[in-house]
Design an enzyme around this catalytic site. Structure first.
Site, PDB file in Angstrom:
ATOM      1  N   LYS A 181      45.084  64.852  19.586  1.00 33.73           N
ATOM      2  CA  LYS A 181      44.931  63.524  18.987  1.00 33.73           C
ATOM      3  C   LYS A 181      44.251  62.550  19.944  1.00 33.73           C
ATOM      4  O   LYS A 181      44.858  62.047  20.893  1.00 33.73           O
ATOM      5  CB  LYS A 181      46.288  62.940  18.572  1.00 33.73           C
ATOM      6  CG  LYS A 181      46.082  61.801  17.586  1.00 33.73           C
ATOM      7  CD  LYS A 181      47.259  60.875  17.442  1.00 33.73           C
ATOM      8  CE  LYS A 181      47.292  59.723  18.380  1.00 33.73           C
ATOM      9  NZ  LYS A 181      46.126  58.805  18.351  1.00 33.73           N
ATOM     10  N   GLY A 234      48.444  57.902  28.661  1.00 32.58           N
ATOM     11  CA  GLY A 234      48.472  56.591  28.012  1.00 32.58           C
ATOM     12  C   GLY A 234      49.380  55.644  28.777  1.00 32.58           C
ATOM     13  O   GLY A 234      49.636  55.826  29.972  1.00 32.58           O
ATOM     14  N   SER A 235      49.884  54.665  28.068  1.00 32.23           N
ATOM     15  CA  SER A 235      50.669  53.619  28.728  1.00 32.23           C
ATOM     16  C   SER A 235      52.083  54.104  29.045  1.00 32.23           C
ATOM     17  O   SER A 235      52.603  55.014  28.389  1.00 32.23           O
ATOM     18  CB  SER A 235      50.747  52.399  27.797  1.00 32.23           C
ATOM     19  OG  SER A 235      51.382  52.772  26.594  1.00 32.23           O
ATOM     20  N   THR A 236      52.685  53.459  30.000  1.00 31.59           N
ATOM     21  CA  THR A 236      54.053  53.813  30.387  1.00 31.59           C
ATOM     22  C   THR A 236      55.024  53.535  29.236  1.00 31.59           C
ATOM     23  O   THR A 236      55.957  54.308  28.997  1.00 31.59           O
ATOM     24  CB  THR A 236      54.443  53.052  31.677  1.00 31.59           C
ATOM     25  OG1 THR A 236      53.566  53.511  32.715  1.00 31.59           O
ATOM     26  CG2 THR A 236      55.873  53.301  32.094  1.00 31.59           C
ATOM     27  N   GLU A 237      54.782  52.443  28.471  1.00 34.37           N
ATOM     28  CA  GLU A 237      55.670  52.129  27.335  1.00 34.37           C
ATOM     29  C   GLU A 237      55.680  53.284  26.333  1.00 34.37           C
ATOM     30  O   GLU A 237      56.741  53.724  25.891  1.00 34.37           O
ATOM     31  CB  GLU A 237      55.198  50.875  26.582  1.00 34.37           C
ATOM     32  CG  GLU A 237      55.197  49.595  27.367  1.00 34.37           C
ATOM     33  CD  GLU A 237      53.873  49.368  28.086  1.00 34.37           C
ATOM     34  OE1 GLU A 237      53.440  50.273  28.837  1.00 34.37           O
ATOM     35  OE2 GLU A 237      53.280  48.298  27.920  1.00 34.37           O
ATOM     36  N   GLY A 239      54.727  56.339  26.888  1.00 39.38           N
ATOM     37  CA  GLY A 239      55.277  57.516  27.573  1.00 39.38           C
ATOM     38  C   GLY A 239      56.792  57.587  27.408  1.00 39.38           C
ATOM     39  O   GLY A 239      57.370  58.642  27.144  1.00 39.38           O
ATOM     40  N   GLU A 257      50.788  61.279  31.966  1.00 48.18           N
ATOM     41  CA  GLU A 257      49.861  60.602  32.889  1.00 48.18           C
ATOM     42  C   GLU A 257      49.809  59.154  32.433  1.00 48.18           C
ATOM     43  O   GLU A 257      49.226  58.854  31.387  1.00 48.18           O
ATOM     44  CB  GLU A 257      48.458  61.227  32.821  1.00 48.18           C
ATOM     45  CG  GLU A 257      48.384  62.666  33.276  1.00 48.18           C
ATOM     46  CD  GLU A 257      48.549  62.830  34.785  1.00 48.18           C
ATOM     47  OE1 GLU A 257      48.611  61.825  35.503  1.00 48.18           O
ATOM     48  OE2 GLU A 257      48.644  63.987  35.218  1.00 48.18           O
ATOM     49  N   CYS A 291      42.643  54.183  34.816  1.00 44.20           N
ATOM     50  CA  CYS A 291      44.047  54.125  35.248  1.00 44.20           C
ATOM     51  C   CYS A 291      44.183  53.934  36.750  1.00 44.20           C
ATOM     52  O   CYS A 291      45.159  53.359  37.208  1.00 44.20           O
ATOM     53  CB  CYS A 291      44.772  55.379  34.788  1.00 44.20           C
ATOM     54  SG  CYS A 291      43.954  56.886  35.316  1.00 44.20           S
ATOM     55  N   GLU A 388      50.422  46.155  34.571  1.00 48.33           N
ATOM     56  CA  GLU A 388      49.071  46.692  34.449  1.00 48.33           C
ATOM     57  C   GLU A 388      48.288  45.833  33.461  1.00 48.33           C
ATOM     58  O   GLU A 388      48.708  45.664  32.318  1.00 48.33           O
ATOM     59  CB  GLU A 388      49.140  48.132  33.936  1.00 48.33           C
ATOM     60  CG  GLU A 388      47.789  48.794  33.870  1.00 48.33           C
ATOM     61  CD  GLU A 388      47.868  50.203  33.293  1.00 48.33           C
ATOM     62  OE1 GLU A 388      48.565  50.397  32.277  1.00 48.33           O
ATOM     63  OE2 GLU A 388      47.243  51.097  33.860  1.00 48.33           O
TER      64      GLU A 388
HETATM   65  P1  NAD Z   1      48.651  53.904  24.554  1.00 45.59           P
HETATM   66  O1  NAD Z   1      49.831  54.443  25.269  1.00 45.59           O
HETATM   67  O2  NAD Z   1      48.807  52.736  23.685  1.00 45.59           O
HETATM   68  O3  NAD Z   1      47.979  55.052  23.638  1.00 45.59           O
HETATM   69  C1  NAD Z   1      47.624  56.302  24.148  1.00 45.59           C
HETATM   70  C2  NAD Z   1      47.653  57.324  23.028  1.00 45.59           C
HETATM   71  O4  NAD Z   1      48.980  57.445  22.538  1.00 45.59           O
HETATM   72  C3  NAD Z   1      46.783  56.966  21.816  1.00 45.59           C
HETATM   73  O5  NAD Z   1      46.201  58.148  21.310  1.00 45.59           O
HETATM   74  C4  NAD Z   1      47.807  56.404  20.836  1.00 45.59           C
HETATM   75  O6  NAD Z   1      47.414  56.542  19.498  1.00 45.59           O
HETATM   76  C5  NAD Z   1      48.996  57.276  21.137  1.00 45.59           C
HETATM   77  N1  NAD Z   1      50.294  56.697  20.764  1.00 45.59           N
HETATM   78  C6  NAD Z   1      50.616  55.379  20.647  1.00 45.59           C
HETATM   79  N2  NAD Z   1      51.913  55.259  20.256  1.00 45.59           N
HETATM   80  C7  NAD Z   1      52.404  56.512  20.142  1.00 45.59           C
HETATM   81  C8  NAD Z   1      53.675  57.040  19.795  1.00 45.59           C
HETATM   82  N3  NAD Z   1      54.702  56.253  19.491  1.00 45.59           N
HETATM   83  N4  NAD Z   1      53.842  58.376  19.814  1.00 45.59           N
HETATM   84  C9  NAD Z   1      52.830  59.195  20.151  1.00 45.59           C
HETATM   85  N5  NAD Z   1      51.593  58.758  20.468  1.00 45.59           N
HETATM   86  C10 NAD Z   1      51.382  57.430  20.474  1.00 45.59           C
HETATM   87  O7  NAD Z   1      47.592  53.662  25.710  1.00 45.59           O
HETATM   88  P2  NAD Z   1      46.187  52.962  25.595  1.00 45.59           P
HETATM   89  O8  NAD Z   1      46.392  51.508  25.555  1.00 45.59           O
HETATM   90  O9  NAD Z   1      45.406  53.628  24.531  1.00 45.59           O
HETATM   91  O10 NAD Z   1      45.538  53.409  27.002  1.00 45.59           O
HETATM   92  C11 NAD Z   1      45.676  52.702  28.162  1.00 45.59           C
HETATM   93  C12 NAD Z   1      46.778  53.268  29.026  1.00 45.59           C
HETATM   94  O11 NAD Z   1      46.507  54.611  29.383  1.00 45.59           O
HETATM   95  C13 NAD Z   1      46.903  52.513  30.325  1.00 45.59           C
HETATM   96  O12 NAD Z   1      48.250  52.278  30.577  1.00 45.59           O
HETATM   97  C14 NAD Z   1      46.332  53.494  31.352  1.00 45.59           C
HETATM   98  O13 NAD Z   1      46.802  53.312  32.650  1.00 45.59           O
HETATM   99  C15 NAD Z   1      46.748  54.796  30.784  1.00 45.59           C
HETATM  100  N6  NAD Z   1      45.942  55.901  31.347  1.00 45.59           N
HETATM  101  C16 NAD Z   1      46.514  56.730  32.286  1.00 45.59           C
HETATM  102  C17 NAD Z   1      45.785  57.757  32.863  1.00 45.59           C
HETATM  103  C18 NAD Z   1      46.380  58.683  33.887  1.00 45.59           C
HETATM  104  O14 NAD Z   1      45.809  59.735  34.117  1.00 45.59           O
HETATM  105  N7  NAD Z   1      47.499  58.344  34.503  1.00 45.59           N
HETATM  106  C19 NAD Z   1      44.457  57.948  32.463  1.00 45.59           C
HETATM  107  C20 NAD Z   1      43.909  57.093  31.512  1.00 45.59           C
HETATM  108  C21 NAD Z   1      44.666  56.060  30.963  1.00 45.59           C
END
Ligand code: NAD
Length: 484
Positions: A181, A234-237, A239, A257, A291, A388
């Site tokens: 996804k 994605g985001s820590t929230e 995660g 991550e 990130c 962040e």
């Molecule tokens: P996000 O967490 O909002 O979304 C990431 C993904 O998760 C998207 O595909 C989204 O549709 C999906 N998602 C959202 N809610 C979900 C849920 N309840 N259950 C399952 N999936 C869900 O993050 P974002 O705003 O799209 O991206 C930015 C974040 O990603 C930043 O915090 C950044 O630091 C992080 N990031 C981390 C790394 C790393 O390797 N550590 C790399 C790139 C980005």
């Protein structure tokens, strides 16, 4: 496949009905739209993945055959580099150069993991366990490295091709089947990559791309009882939500991550000619939407003023623009939501009395552009310092000595990356140990290679991607005991 054909094709993809607009962040215009894939589509995709896994059509192929397919994926990505890069720029707001770079890295992920397909092996030993029981028992023990089964691969918008390839390549090398996804904001290149996987010979049902929102498609994947593992970026929230969903369903394994608030330490003895441009680049690249961006810079008193002025001067020279704007070095933020978020932090900072050395405002034009921003006088307890922002915003603070620098750097719930600039070798290696981060750069920043592991300390992640560790993310270990 031509860009307009992808825009048309994506409109026709099946979904549950709710329409997700796909926006060009440099113009705010709608490029196309796609239907959300909710729980029913997830059920179907997981069922296809499960059937393919159980049939052995992929996992039981000899490693050398899987390797050939993965290598072909890499070659096909190279062949389609131009349209992949064009779509990535258009949809994710990357400069053409950056998008071309991300395509090349994506292809390399597949070639790198092609090599691992023939090297998945365990250990073996003869064990004499007589000591515990008093009975003289001799056994031969070996381990098998086995794919998890169906894995859910979920990733954000800031590097769609990179994230697709760094997850799909090792999961395929391991023999897993997957549901993939991409972020709802940036689904375009996943459609081409899906096609490339099929053309290279990945069997039907093995890797299933689903486009949808996080709260619908993403949540359904993480709650699904037949998904054995989720690898999430994605985001820590979010995660944290994924961990809860995994716990509430089948206790699926989770790799995370997550976010970062990475510190950059510049000591009085640093090579400033290298440190200042690199620190600026490491902050403002992709408008701060990477990130590992160094969003907190700590400069020792003797060079503090020079660092602030040097970074601000570079920030002022950076030309913003979309992929079609000649000379643009930095693109827009991804969305109105992200723009509102970044401006919210800046407005809060201004009312809290931070000093805006340069930037601090959006551009007076269409597109989600924010001027590269340098802030000083930021309180370490403030949200600007602790959270962040994921925008082109850096806070620069002074420090007196190594202990203070380490304390400031480690004053974060995140631990993704850290950088130290110093000519003192002993101090550099001391800092490598003292800094709480999964990646530490000594006199270099923003380093990444597909052959090296990558992962976060503290609330920046669980587990590792890339390198051998990235393959093992998709393998579980079985221990087999045989009586001799
Ligand atoms: P996000 O967490 O909002 O979304 C990431 C993904 O998760 C998207 O595909 C989204 O549709 C999906 N998602 C959202 N809610 C979900 C849920 N309840 N259950 C399952 N999936 C869900 O993050 P974002 O705003 O799209 O991206 C930015 C974040 O990603 C930043 O915090 C950044 O630091 C992080 N990031 C981390 C790394 C790393 O390797 N550590 C790399 C790139 C980005």
């Amino acid at each position: 496949m031509k860009v307009h054909a992808v825009l048309d094709e994506i409109r026709e993809r099946p979904g549950t009905g709710e329409v997700i607009p796909v926006i060009d962040p440099a113009t705010e215009e709608q490029l196309t739209e796609v239907k959300d894939c909710g729980p029913e589509a997830v059920d179907d995709a997981v069922a296809r993945a499960k059937a393919s896994f159980e049939s052995g059509v992929w996992r039981d192929l000899p490693g050398s055959e899987r390797a050939k397919v993965l290598w072909r994926v890499g070659e096909l990505i190279d062949q389609h580099a131009a349209e992949l890069a064009e779509l990535e720029s258009l949809n994710a707001g990357m400069t053409p150069l950056q998008a071309q770079g991300t395509v090349a890295v994506g292809a390399e992920f597949f070639r790198y993991y092609a090599g691992w397909c023939t090297k998945i092996e365990g250990i073996a030993a003869d064990v004499h366990t007589g000591g515990l029981t008093g009975i003289d028992v001799r056994q031969h023990v070996y381990t098998l490295k086995e794919p998890y089964g169906v894995v859910g691969l979920i990733f954000p918008w800031n590097g769609p091709i990179f994230n697709f390839c760094c997850k799909v390549a090792p999961s395929l090398a391991a023999g897993c089947s997957s549901v993939v996804k991409p972020a709802e904001e940036t689904p375009l290149t996943a459609v081409i990559l899906e096609r490339i996987l099929a053309e290279a010979g990945v069997p039907d049902g093995v890797a299933n791309v689903l486009i949808g929102y996080g709260h619908t498609a993403g949540a359904a994947i993480t709650a699904h009882p037949d998904v054995e593992k989720v690898a999430f970026t994605g985001s820590t929230e979010v995660g944290r939500e994924i961990v809860h969903a995994a716990g509430a369903s089948n206790l699926k394994k989770v790799t995370l991550e997550l976010g970062g608030k990475s510190p950059v330490l510049i000591f009085d003895d640093a090579n400033l000619e290298a440190a200042i441009p690199m620190a600026a680049f490491g902050t403002f690249i992709h408008s701060g939407q990477a990130c590992v961006c160094g969003s907190r810079i700590f400069a020792q008193r003797g060079v503090y003023q020079q660092v602030v002025e040097g970074i601000a001067k570079i920030a002022d020279t950076l030309q913003l623009g979309g992929p079609k704007d000649e000379g643009a070095m930095i693109g827009p933020l991804i969305s109105q939501k992200q723009l509102t978020r970044v401006m919210g932090y800046l407005d809060q900072g201004k009312s809290d009395g931070v000093e805006v050395v340069t930037g601090g405002h959006r551009l007076d034009r269409k597109g989600y552009f924010v001027r590269p921003t340098v802030l000083t006088n930021v309180a370490t307890t403030s949200r600007l310092f602790q959270e962040e922002i994921f925008g082109p915003v850096v806070a620069i603070l002074p420090f007196d000595d190594e202990d203070e620098a380490v304390a400031l750097a480690n004053d974060s719930t995140y631990g993704l990356a850290a950088t130290a600039w110093t000519r003192d070798l002993g101090r550099a290696h001391r800092l490598a140990k003292r800094l709480q981060a999964g990646t530490v750069g000594l006199n270099c920043q923003m380093q990444f290679d597909h052959s090296m592991p990558f992962g976060g300390y503290k609330q920046s992640g669980w587990g590792y991607e890339s390198g051998r560790a990235g393959l093992e993310t998709y393998l579980q270990t079985k221990i087999v005991w045989a009586q001799l």
